[in-house]
Design a protein around this motif. Structure first.
Motif: not given
Lengths: 346, 699
Positions: B177-180, B145, B187, B189-192, B143
């Motif tokens: 920014i992180g990898m979840i 982001k 992925e 993404t930024t937090y939420l 998806e």
């Protein structure tokens, strides 16, 4: 593994730890230096999950992040990395069904069908909110395959019938016993042992002194092997003959308040005094009457063994029992000895 | 770290490198080219793309050269230096294998990808990859982001190099920014999916080696090979960052950073990078004259006549105010015209500021260069918020704080600077406290070997600015921030044109009025040189001649508008806050009938009969160099060369009003000049930022 996202709607706006969880949180935080407290992120997420009906909501995750002063994204990374953190609601009883190879070979797929028909799709929560299930990777109970974990306990050696029964009982609020569901003890063979059945294997009669081949020359000569049937002990412990039960000193009954202050003996602090009281030793005269065999027996219950002899408790006790004072007891009575006060420690 | 040398044999060539080098650096030293995706010189080593594999003879596996420290390597059994091969079948096969894995889930959408043509993955697939893929299953999809109005994401293209994650955490200092998740579902993404809040967020676009993070405003605008690339200088803040202006036809398509280790390293602030759509909006492309209360387009000749009329008043009733983006050439021409007309009321400083008139250039320069903060051990910021006023330099402070243990103290409005600092107070009284050594920071500053004291516009643009400047300078002297080889005192300006105009002498002449007085009413005619950040409400009935590029506050008040070129449309001189003289280059033609600022004043001087003595920009610059030799050295920051001038205490300058706290020089980072206010992208960023801040305040 499917996409994992927080169920934002079900998570609500807020979360707080239960008051009874706080000591556990403090326990975990105490393990790490103040500026490294983010190390406690996994235990805290786990506690948050427990306090939030078995799943980790977004506010719960934020609460953990705030407590550990971590950026949300860093906690989010951890929470999404470990699939045992569940990001959407689960039933009051959450079934984790192992589907990894050993369980699969033992027909875990049939168990999946049971869950599917009794509960519904994976991560679907039944209408009464009692049950949900998911497939997980190996839970490390392969010898008892196939198995499921329901909340904190394992249910092992399952068949579709036994799992169905377990689920029905849970649905109806009947307590179910964890553990194996066939005739075996833990992971022992079904129906009893088929090998290693000689009694001598378990009664200790085969215990011999093992000499480590690379011990230094100065090592003491091994003592002769005990002849009596000793309880199962490790080889190192077996090197010293265990005191026999009949070496226990005589026990007396006394009325409350009549016990002597054993702390007046040098070497006895609150901890040892408590241990002695538990053995039925309350009076100086009892200690004064100990035989060497009694001393050996008592020694096992004391912290820092060897001090009964080293500090000569028996001679001290004889003096005190006779109403005399020792050098040490004078200091105790004068309140100079910190460790002999009740709140002191050894 | 020992700097002992370590011997290696790379591709048959013996080489000695410092022990702390990575194998990749050693290979590059030996002239070998090592492909990489995750490794970046300015970020920590991650070692997760595996593209930089090389062969170490005797090792059981290929070695990821970015993560192998040379000093940790073992000699060959016979004691000779380790043999490394960066080419050959073994290495080529290893790299082709890595490439094949990277491409398994990477979409083949290069024809519609904005990164196409300047894509590391594309280039390296051609250079190191196999001709075809053996993968027959479905590719994974990810998806997209939201990362805010600047960064567009097409996450299926992501190869998880985590450069963006490391940039946000290490350089920008916002862990957003992180990898979840993990494995195949990992992925970025930024937090939420919240928007990035960093002023440096655009740099992740440059860092992304594939097309996963691209520029949202630039999306589908152009292909890199269609663009005309012009290296120039940024004017959005007083840093003078090196930029490259990419233009297609008449329009600026995008702005990218150029490496200048002394100024911006290789970063660029979001304002500098995404301002370009403002260059095409709200432009003054014709001359206007107000007729019956309405601005009406006129010819240059008619506008000059109107300007001549307006200037035909007593000289003491005329004022010239220079704005933030003014280039040196325009300042010089306007100043010469003013003096020729007998006008002494000229000023380039914000209302209330009184620096720059004592004849000592060092008193208004940022004497410790931007780079020196990496050598400093204590930094005091007075009325300055570098995160907003010099975002790229702020990253350098953060770097020094992170790696060199720099201690930072700040006096002024508390703000999140992305590093820890000791907040010493909000007003001048905190400076008194420092003299009295009332805090740990005061001791740290005093004990520091190389302290730096920086004073910002927030502390200078006020009544007692001169007194505060003197107090700060006295303090710098007291803590020995100014000594041979170390000029630890400086002014952080916010406007790109300020230092250049001061160097050109654009301050009140004999008995002349300053900005506040000129704009305070009482003038018959006011000439605004792109001055839009000043308060124009008290001008009264004065006639206003506006020379500038954008229709903003100044233009809407103007009676005569003379359209000028913007910074991408001329080759002009700017002096950054360090005193570094740099030149922009013309990337596109000025809009419509707009002309370069100096040429407008040259032409106007002709009309008013005071013809200026230069016919070309080069002639003007030659005269500038003659009058002030600072203009002779391009790209050079004086740094501690001026330390002797700094050593003398400043002249007494009145008393400090201790009760008034320092204000913020910049309230909205995205809206500091007319170009930014014309930019849609900046407007979006600003709204977003305010939305964020309001949401937090409401909680």
């Amino acid at each position: 593994m499917a996409l994992r996202r927080f169920d934002i709607e079900a998570g609500g706006d807020s979360f707080s730890f239960k008051p009874e969880t706080e000591p556990t949180i403090a326990f975990w935080l105490a393990k790490y230096p103040e500026d490294k407290k983010r190390s406690a992120v996994i235990p805290l997420l786990w506690l948050a999950q427990k306090d939030n009906a078995g799943w980790l909501s977004e506010p719960a995750m934020r609460e953990v992040a705030d407590r550990l002063e971590m950026p949300y994204i860093r906690v989010y990374e951890v929470a999404t990395f470990y699939t045992m953190f569940r990001l959407q609601p689960v039933g009051k009883f959450h079934v984790q069904l192992c589907g990894t190879t050993p369980c699969m070979l033992r027909r875990a797929n049939d168990l999946k069908e049971v869950c599917q028909s009794k509960i519904g799709n994976k991560m679907h929560v039944t209408d009464d909110g009692r049950l949900s299930w998911e497939e997980v990777e190996c839970l490390g109970a392969c010898v008892n395959a196939p198995m499921v974990q329901i909340n904190d306990y394992y249910y092992e050696d399952l068949t579709p019938e036994s799992l169905g029964e377990i689920l029905s009982k849970i649905e109806n609020g009947v307590e179910v016993q964890p553990g194996t569901y066939v005739d075996r003890l833990n992971s022992a063979p079904e129906g009893g042992l088929t090998s290693l059945t000689e009694a001598g294997l378990f009664d200790g009669s085969r215990n011999e002194i093992a000499v480590l081949p690379n011990l230094p020359d100065a090592a003491p000569e091994p003592e002769p092997a005990p002849v009596a049937a000793a309880p199962k002990t490790t080889l190192i412990e077996a090197a010293k003959p265990k005191p026999k039960a009949d070496d226990k000193p005589d026990v007396i009954e006394i009325a409350a308040g009549e016990e002597d202050d054993l702390k007046r003996i040098k070497g006895i602090g609150p901890v040892n005094e408590k241990a002695l009281n538990e053995l039925g030793v309350y009076k100086f005269r009892q200690i004064a009457a100990w035989t060497p065999a009694n001393v050996d027996w008592v020694e096992d219950f004391m912290s820092f063994p060897g001090r009964i002899e080293r500090e000569d408790w028996i001679a001290q006790a004889k003096q005190l029992a006779a109403g005399e004072e020792t050098e040490f007891s004078k200091r105790v009575d004068a309140g100079e000895v910190e460790s002999s006060k009740d709140e002191g420690d050894e | 770290m020992s700097d002992d040398l370590f011997k290696l044999n790379i591709d048959g060539q013996d080489i000695e490198v410092p022990r702390h080098y990575t194998l990749m650096q050693a290979c590059e030293e030996a002239g070998a080219e090592i492909p990489r995706f995750c490794y970046h010189e300015r970020l920590s080593v991650a070692g997760n793309c595996r593209m930089c594999l090389v062969q170490w003879e005797g090792a059981p596996k290929p070695i990821a050269s970015c993560a192998q420290t040379v000093g940790d390597m073992r000699m060959n059994p016979d004691g000779s230096a380790p043999n490394i091969k960066t080419s050959g079948d073994y290495v080529e096969k290893a790299r082709a294998g890595v490439m094949e894995f990277l491409l398994i889930n990477h979409p083949l959408d290069c024809p519609i990808c904005d990164q196409g043509g300047e894509c590391d993955l594309q280039d390296q697939a051609v250079a190191y990859g196999r001709a075809d893929s053996r993968y027959e299953l479905n590719k994974r999809a990810v998806e997209d982001k939201n990362m805010g109005p600047l960064v567009k994401t097409i996450m299926t293209r992501c190869i998880q190099c985590t450069r963006c994650v490391r940039f946000a955490a290490e350089v920008a200092g916002v862990e957003e920014i992180g990898m979840i998740s993990r494995g195949e579902s990992a992925e970025i993404t930024t937090y939420l999916e919240e928007s990035l809040t960093s002023e440096l967020s655009g740099n992740v676009i440059d860092l992304c080696p594939v097309g996963a993070l691209t520029s949202k405003p630039y999306a589908y605008n152009a292909r890199p090979w269609e663009l005309r690339k012009t290296e120039s200088i940024d004017v959005m803040d007083a840093m003078g960052s090196a930029i490259r202006v990419d233009a297609k036809g008449d329009g600026v398509m995008r702005i990218m950073p150029v490496i200048n280790e002394e100024v911006n390293e290789e970063w660029l602030s979001d304002k500098s990078r995404f301002i370009w759509d403002g260059l095409a909006r709200q432009r003054l492309d014709k001359a206007y004259v107000r007729k019956n209360g309405k601005l009406t387009p006129v010819s240059w000749g008619e506008a000059f006549e109107a300007a001549k009329d307006a200037l035909s008043v007593p000289a003491e009733k005329v004022g010239f105010v220079a704005g933030d983006l003014i280039e040196v050439e325009q300042a010089k021409a306007a100043l010469d015209l003013a003096r020729a007309l007998g006008v002494q009321n000229t000023d380039c400083r914000p209302a209330g500021a009184s620096y720059g008139v004592d004849g000592v250039r060092e008193h208004y320069l940022f004497n410790p260069t931007f780079m020196d903060v990496e050598e400093a051990d204590a930094l005091l910021l007075i009325g300055a918020n570098p995160r907003k006023e010099a975002a790229v330099w702020n990253a350098r402070i953060r770097k020094a704080w992170l790696w060199n243990d720099l201690k930072v103290g700040m006096i002024g409005e508390a703000a999140d600077l992305t590093y820890e600092y000791e907040h010493l107070g909000t007003g001048p009284d905190a400076l008194d406290g420092l003299f009295k050594r009332d805090s740990e920071m005061a001791e740290a500053l005093r004990n520091a070997e190389r302290p730096i004291v920086i004073i910002g516009e927030g502390a200078l643009a006020r009544e007692d600015g001169a007194a505060i400047l003197k107090a700060a300078h006295d303090y710098a002297l007291e803590i020995q921030a100014i000594k041979d080889g170390w000029a630890g005192f400086g002014v952080l300006h916010t406007a790109a044109g300020r230092v250049g105009a001061l160097d050109a002498g654009f301050v009140p002449g004999e008995g002349g009025a300053d900005t506040a007085t000129i704009l305070g009413g009482g003038m018959d005619t006011v000439v605004l040189l792109g001055a839009d950040e000043v308060d124009l409400s008290k001008l009264g009935g004065a006639k206003v001649i506006y020379v500038g590029s954008h229709g903003d506050a100044g233009a809407s008040r103007a009676d005569v508008i003379l359209p000028a070129a913007a910074y991408t449309e001329m080759s002009a001189t700017y002096v950054n806050t360090e005193g570094r003289v740099q030149m922009t280059r013309r990337a596109v033609q000025p809009k419509g009938e707009a002309r370069e600022g100096w040429a407008i004043f040259r032409a106007l001087s002709d009309v008013v009969g005071k013809t200026l003595p230069y016919d070309s920009a080069e002639a003007l610059r030659a005269q500038l160099r003659e009058e002030n030799d600072v203009f002779a050295g391009l790209g050079y920051a004086p740094g501690d060369a001026g330390v002797d001038a700094l050593k003398a205490p400043m002249a007494a300058a009145g008393s400090v009003n201790a009760a008034v706290p320092f204000g913020a020089a910049i309230s909205d980072f995205y809206m500091t000049n007319p170009i930014a206010r014309a930019s849609k992208t900046m407007a979006e960023c600003s709204m977003q930022k305010q939305g964020l801040e309001t949401a937090v305040a409401a909680e």
